[in-house]
Design an enzyme around this catalytic site. Structure first.
Site, PDB file in Angstrom:
ATOM      1  N   HIS A  93     -16.767  -4.089  -9.981  1.00 57.22           N
ATOM      2  CA  HIS A  93     -18.215  -4.295  -9.823  1.00 57.22           C
ATOM      3  C   HIS A  93     -18.900  -3.477 -10.919  1.00 57.22           C
ATOM      4  O   HIS A  93     -18.919  -2.243 -10.847  1.00 57.22           O
ATOM      5  CB  HIS A  93     -18.626  -3.799  -8.419  1.00 57.22           C
ATOM      6  CG  HIS A  93     -20.035  -4.083  -8.045  1.00 57.22           C
ATOM      7  ND1 HIS A  93     -20.507  -3.889  -6.772  1.00 57.22           N
ATOM      8  CD2 HIS A  93     -21.083  -4.545  -8.754  1.00 57.22           C
ATOM      9  CE1 HIS A  93     -21.795  -4.212  -6.712  1.00 57.22           C
ATOM     10  NE2 HIS A  93     -22.167  -4.604  -7.918  1.00 57.22           N
ATOM     11  N   ASP A  94     -19.437  -4.154 -11.947  1.00 56.51           N
ATOM     12  CA  ASP A  94     -20.087  -3.421 -13.040  1.00 56.51           C
ATOM     13  C   ASP A  94     -21.009  -4.379 -13.804  1.00 56.51           C
ATOM     14  O   ASP A  94     -21.145  -5.540 -13.416  1.00 56.51           O
ATOM     15  CB  ASP A  94     -19.021  -2.804 -13.967  1.00 56.51           C
ATOM     16  CG  ASP A  94     -19.499  -1.515 -14.629  1.00 56.51           C
ATOM     17  OD1 ASP A  94     -20.679  -1.450 -15.027  1.00 56.51           O
ATOM     18  OD2 ASP A  94     -18.704  -0.569 -14.747  1.00 56.51           O
ATOM     19  N   ILE A  95     -21.612  -3.915 -14.882  1.00 60.07           N
ATOM     20  CA  ILE A  95     -22.495  -4.796 -15.646  1.00 60.07           C
ATOM     21  C   ILE A  95     -21.632  -5.874 -16.332  1.00 60.07           C
ATOM     22  O   ILE A  95     -20.448  -5.654 -16.605  1.00 60.07           O
ATOM     23  CB  ILE A  95     -23.342  -4.029 -16.687  1.00 60.07           C
ATOM     24  CG1 ILE A  95     -22.449  -3.295 -17.686  1.00 60.07           C
ATOM     25  CG2 ILE A  95     -24.301  -3.070 -15.990  1.00 60.07           C
ATOM     26  CD1 ILE A  95     -23.221  -2.704 -18.857  1.00 60.07           C
ATOM     27  N   ARG A 120      -1.751 -10.103  12.209  1.00 62.10           N
ATOM     28  CA  ARG A 120      -0.782  -9.369  13.032  1.00 62.10           C
ATOM     29  C   ARG A 120       0.075 -10.360  13.818  1.00 62.10           C
ATOM     30  O   ARG A 120      -0.398 -11.428  14.186  1.00 62.10           O
ATOM     31  CB  ARG A 120      -1.511  -8.464  14.038  1.00 62.10           C
ATOM     32  CG  ARG A 120      -2.266  -7.303  13.394  1.00 62.10           C
ATOM     33  CD  ARG A 120      -1.306  -6.294  12.781  1.00 62.10           C
ATOM     34  NE  ARG A 120      -1.980  -5.164  12.156  1.00 62.10           N
ATOM     35  CZ  ARG A 120      -2.324  -5.088  10.865  1.00 62.10           C
ATOM     36  NH1 ARG A 120      -2.086  -6.093  10.055  1.00 62.10           N
ATOM     37  NH2 ARG A 120      -2.901  -4.003  10.377  1.00 62.10           N
ATOM     38  N   ASP A 151       0.831  -1.204   0.000  1.00 62.73           N
ATOM     39  CA  ASP A 151       0.000   0.000   0.000  1.00 62.73           C
ATOM     40  C   ASP A 151       0.866   1.254   0.000  1.00 62.73           C
ATOM     41  O   ASP A 151       0.915   1.995   0.990  1.00 62.73           O
ATOM     42  CB  ASP A 151      -0.973  -0.034   1.192  1.00 62.73           C
ATOM     43  CG  ASP A 151      -1.980  -1.174   1.076  1.00 62.73           C
ATOM     44  OD1 ASP A 151      -2.408  -1.457  -0.068  1.00 62.73           O
ATOM     45  OD2 ASP A 151      -2.330  -1.785   2.090  1.00 62.73           O
ATOM     46  N   LYS A 178     -11.140  -4.814  -6.929  1.00 62.78           N
ATOM     47  CA  LYS A 178     -12.523  -5.017  -6.452  1.00 62.78           C
ATOM     48  C   LYS A 178     -13.552  -4.491  -7.460  1.00 62.78           C
ATOM     49  O   LYS A 178     -14.361  -3.607  -7.149  1.00 62.78           O
ATOM     50  CB  LYS A 178     -12.736  -4.331  -5.096  1.00 62.78           C
ATOM     51  CG  LYS A 178     -11.822  -4.844  -3.988  1.00 62.78           C
ATOM     52  CD  LYS A 178     -12.195  -4.246  -2.650  1.00 62.78           C
ATOM     53  CE  LYS A 178     -11.351  -4.762  -1.517  1.00 62.78           C
ATOM     54  NZ  LYS A 178      -9.971  -4.256  -1.490  1.00 62.78           N
ATOM     55  N   ASP A 223      -5.695  -5.986  -6.743  1.00 61.48           N
ATOM     56  CA  ASP A 223      -6.874  -5.861  -5.867  1.00 61.48           C
ATOM     57  C   ASP A 223      -7.669  -4.612  -6.247  1.00 61.48           C
ATOM     58  O   ASP A 223      -7.571  -3.582  -5.593  1.00 61.48           O
ATOM     59  CB  ASP A 223      -6.347  -5.789  -4.424  1.00 61.48           C
ATOM     60  CG  ASP A 223      -7.444  -5.626  -3.386  1.00 61.48           C
ATOM     61  OD1 ASP A 223      -8.610  -5.914  -3.692  1.00 61.48           O
ATOM     62  OD2 ASP A 223      -7.111  -5.210  -2.258  1.00 61.48           O
ATOM     63  N   LYS A 234       0.574  -7.666  -3.430  1.00 66.29           N
ATOM     64  CA  LYS A 234      -0.768  -7.137  -3.715  1.00 66.29           C
ATOM     65  C   LYS A 234      -0.658  -5.670  -4.105  1.00 66.29           C
ATOM     66  O   LYS A 234      -0.101  -4.867  -3.361  1.00 66.29           O
ATOM     67  CB  LYS A 234      -1.688  -7.275  -2.499  1.00 66.29           C
ATOM     68  CG  LYS A 234      -3.092  -6.709  -2.758  1.00 66.29           C
ATOM     69  CD  LYS A 234      -4.054  -7.075  -1.655  1.00 66.29           C
ATOM     70  CE  LYS A 234      -4.153  -6.046  -0.558  1.00 66.29           C
ATOM     71  NZ  LYS A 234      -4.870  -4.812  -0.929  1.00 66.29           N
ATOM     72  N   GLY A 259       0.064  -6.378   5.324  1.00 64.88           N
ATOM     73  CA  GLY A 259       0.590  -5.082   4.914  1.00 64.88           C
ATOM     74  C   GLY A 259       1.561  -4.519   5.922  1.00 64.88           C
ATOM     75  O   GLY A 259       2.731  -4.909   5.978  1.00 64.88           O
ATOM     76  N   ARG A 260       1.063  -3.634   6.789  1.00 62.49           N
ATOM     77  CA  ARG A 260       1.927  -2.880   7.702  1.00 62.49           C
ATOM     78  C   ARG A 260       2.865  -3.690   8.593  1.00 62.49           C
ATOM     79  O   ARG A 260       3.986  -3.236   8.833  1.00 62.49           O
ATOM     80  CB  ARG A 260       1.060  -1.914   8.530  1.00 62.49           C
ATOM     81  CG  ARG A 260       0.555  -0.762   7.666  1.00 62.49           C
ATOM     82  CD  ARG A 260      -0.641  -0.074   8.267  1.00 62.49           C
ATOM     83  NE  ARG A 260      -1.818  -0.942   8.245  1.00 62.49           N
ATOM     84  CZ  ARG A 260      -3.005  -0.607   8.738  1.00 62.49           C
ATOM     85  NH1 ARG A 260      -3.158   0.577   9.298  1.00 62.49           N
ATOM     86  NH2 ARG A 260      -4.022  -1.444   8.668  1.00 62.49           N
ATOM     87  N   THR A 317     -15.383  -5.619   5.182  1.00 61.41           N
ATOM     88  CA  THR A 317     -15.302  -5.685   6.649  1.00 61.41           C
ATOM     89  C   THR A 317     -15.501  -4.317   7.295  1.00 61.41           C
ATOM     90  O   THR A 317     -15.587  -4.200   8.506  1.00 61.41           O
ATOM     91  CB  THR A 317     -13.957  -6.293   7.097  1.00 61.41           C
ATOM     92  OG1 THR A 317     -12.916  -5.680   6.334  1.00 61.41           O
ATOM     93  CG2 THR A 317     -13.931  -7.778   6.882  1.00 61.41           C
TER      94      THR A 317
HETATM   95  O1  C5P Z   1      -1.661  -3.183   6.722  1.00 60.69           O
HETATM   96  P1  C5P Z   1      -2.632  -4.321   6.810  1.00 60.69           P
HETATM   97  O2  C5P Z   1      -1.978  -5.663   7.132  1.00 60.69           O
HETATM   98  O3  C5P Z   1      -3.814  -4.013   7.696  1.00 60.69           O
HETATM   99  O4  C5P Z   1      -3.175  -4.453   5.309  1.00 60.69           O
HETATM  100  C1  C5P Z   1      -4.211  -5.314   4.958  1.00 60.69           C
HETATM  101  C2  C5P Z   1      -4.518  -5.182   3.488  1.00 60.69           C
HETATM  102  O5  C5P Z   1      -5.661  -5.976   3.180  1.00 60.69           O
HETATM  103  C3  C5P Z   1      -4.848  -3.759   3.047  1.00 60.69           C
HETATM  104  O6  C5P Z   1      -4.383  -3.613   1.699  1.00 60.69           O
HETATM  105  C4  C5P Z   1      -6.366  -3.723   3.080  1.00 60.69           C
HETATM  106  O7  C5P Z   1      -6.898  -2.811   2.176  1.00 60.69           O
HETATM  107  C5  C5P Z   1      -6.718  -5.147   2.674  1.00 60.69           C
HETATM  108  N1  C5P Z   1      -8.032  -5.616   3.113  1.00 60.69           N
HETATM  109  C6  C5P Z   1      -8.398  -5.693   4.449  1.00 60.69           C
HETATM  110  N2  C5P Z   1      -9.645  -6.142   4.785  1.00 60.69           N
HETATM  111  C7  C5P Z   1     -10.507  -6.542   3.840  1.00 60.69           C
HETATM  112  C8  C5P Z   1     -10.153  -6.476   2.485  1.00 60.69           C
HETATM  113  C9  C5P Z   1      -8.901  -6.007   2.161  1.00 60.69           C
HETATM  114  O8  C5P Z   1      -7.612  -5.357   5.327  1.00 60.69           O
HETATM  115  N3  C5P Z   1     -11.677  -7.036   4.190  1.00 60.69           N
END
Ligand code: C5P
Length: 230
Positions: free
Chosen positions: A63-65, A179, A10, A61, A59, A32, A208-209, A119
């Site tokens: 969503h369309d016809i 985490r 990200d 996501k 990623d 990703k 991610g982080r 979520t």
């Molecule tokens: O930094 P972190 O580990 O929270 O990143 C999680 C990644 O997964 C981010 O790119 C976030 O947009 C994505 N994501 C999420 N929850 C979802 C769908 C996608 O955290 N339900």
């Protein structure tokens, strides 16, 4: 299909993501690319990272016809991504059109997964007009996704077991919200460790982080792989 760790890159510029990926000398993590980076840098960022030898989950996501979806997916397939996604809310017809568009002349195609219920939404988000319990909605979307012929869904590791029970063991669960036991949770609410995600049956964890913001991202990535893949 082997288990793998996908790093959520990200970042909002090519310079940042390349500098980050260049830290990895001995391995080529699955990456990703989300909307932020794709909209900032365009399709070239996919070609560049692919050219560095990484697998890519794009990623967006979508969503369309169905007609628009099919054409858009054909373009993404030509970009040679390894995984991409749509919203299951677009209906089975839309998901089937996405699969058609994605399938190349030789029958190969990237993996296609669906987002069920974001979520960030919950039962109290009244403007969605969802009158069923949210987990029922999630499972309904997962079933639709399977019946449309897609490969899996994005869900919480805590839902992975239930999704596998309903849709089969081969149906993929791609799970963010991961985490380390001693790490910062940040804005994620329901989190699990990589080891727990493995135990719960996730096929891919999206991290991610905990990796991108780590003092030593390569060590953090290796720790994820060790815990999740073993
Ligand atoms: O930094 P972190 O580990 O929270 O990143 C999680 C990644 O997964 C981010 O790119 C976030 O947009 C994505 N994501 C999420 N929850 C979802 C769908 C996608 O955290 N339900």
């Amino acid at each position: 299909m082997g288990k793998d760790v996908i790093i959520a890159c990200d970042f909002n510029s090519k310079a940042e993501v390349i500098a980050f990926l260049e830290k990895f000398k001995d391995e080529k993590p699955f990456v990703k690319i989300g909307m932020e980076l794709f909209y900032a840098e365009g399709p070239d960022i996919v070609r560049t990272i692919k050219g560095m030898g990484h697998k890519i989950f794009l990623d967006l996501k979508l969503h369309d016809i169905p007609n628009t979806m099919k054409k858009a997916m054909a373009v993404l397939s030509g970009l040679d991504v390894d995984m991409c996604n749509v919203h299951a809310a677009g209906t089975k017809g839309m998901m089937q059109a996405a699969l058609e568009g994605l399938t190349r002349a030789d029958g190969s195609r990237p993996l296609l997964i669906a987002v069920t219920q974001l979520t960030s939404t919950d039962q109290e988000t009244m403007e969605l007009w969802i009158d069923k319990p949210i987990d029922e909605t999630v499972m309904h979307y997962a079933k639709n996704t399977m019946e449309a012929g897609l490969d899996g869904v994005v869900c919480s590791p805590l839902e992975a077991g239930k999704v596998h029970a309903v849709c089969g063991e081969k149906f993929l669960t791609i799970t963010p919200g991961v985490r380390f036991a001693d790490g910062d949770v940040g804005d994620q609410k329901r989190v699990t460790t990589p080891a727990k995600a493995k135990e719960l049956g996730s096929d891919y964890i999206v991290v991610g982080r905990p990796i991108t913001q780590a003092a030593d991202p390569v060590a953090a990535y290796r720790r994820c792989v060790e815990e999740f893949v073993g």
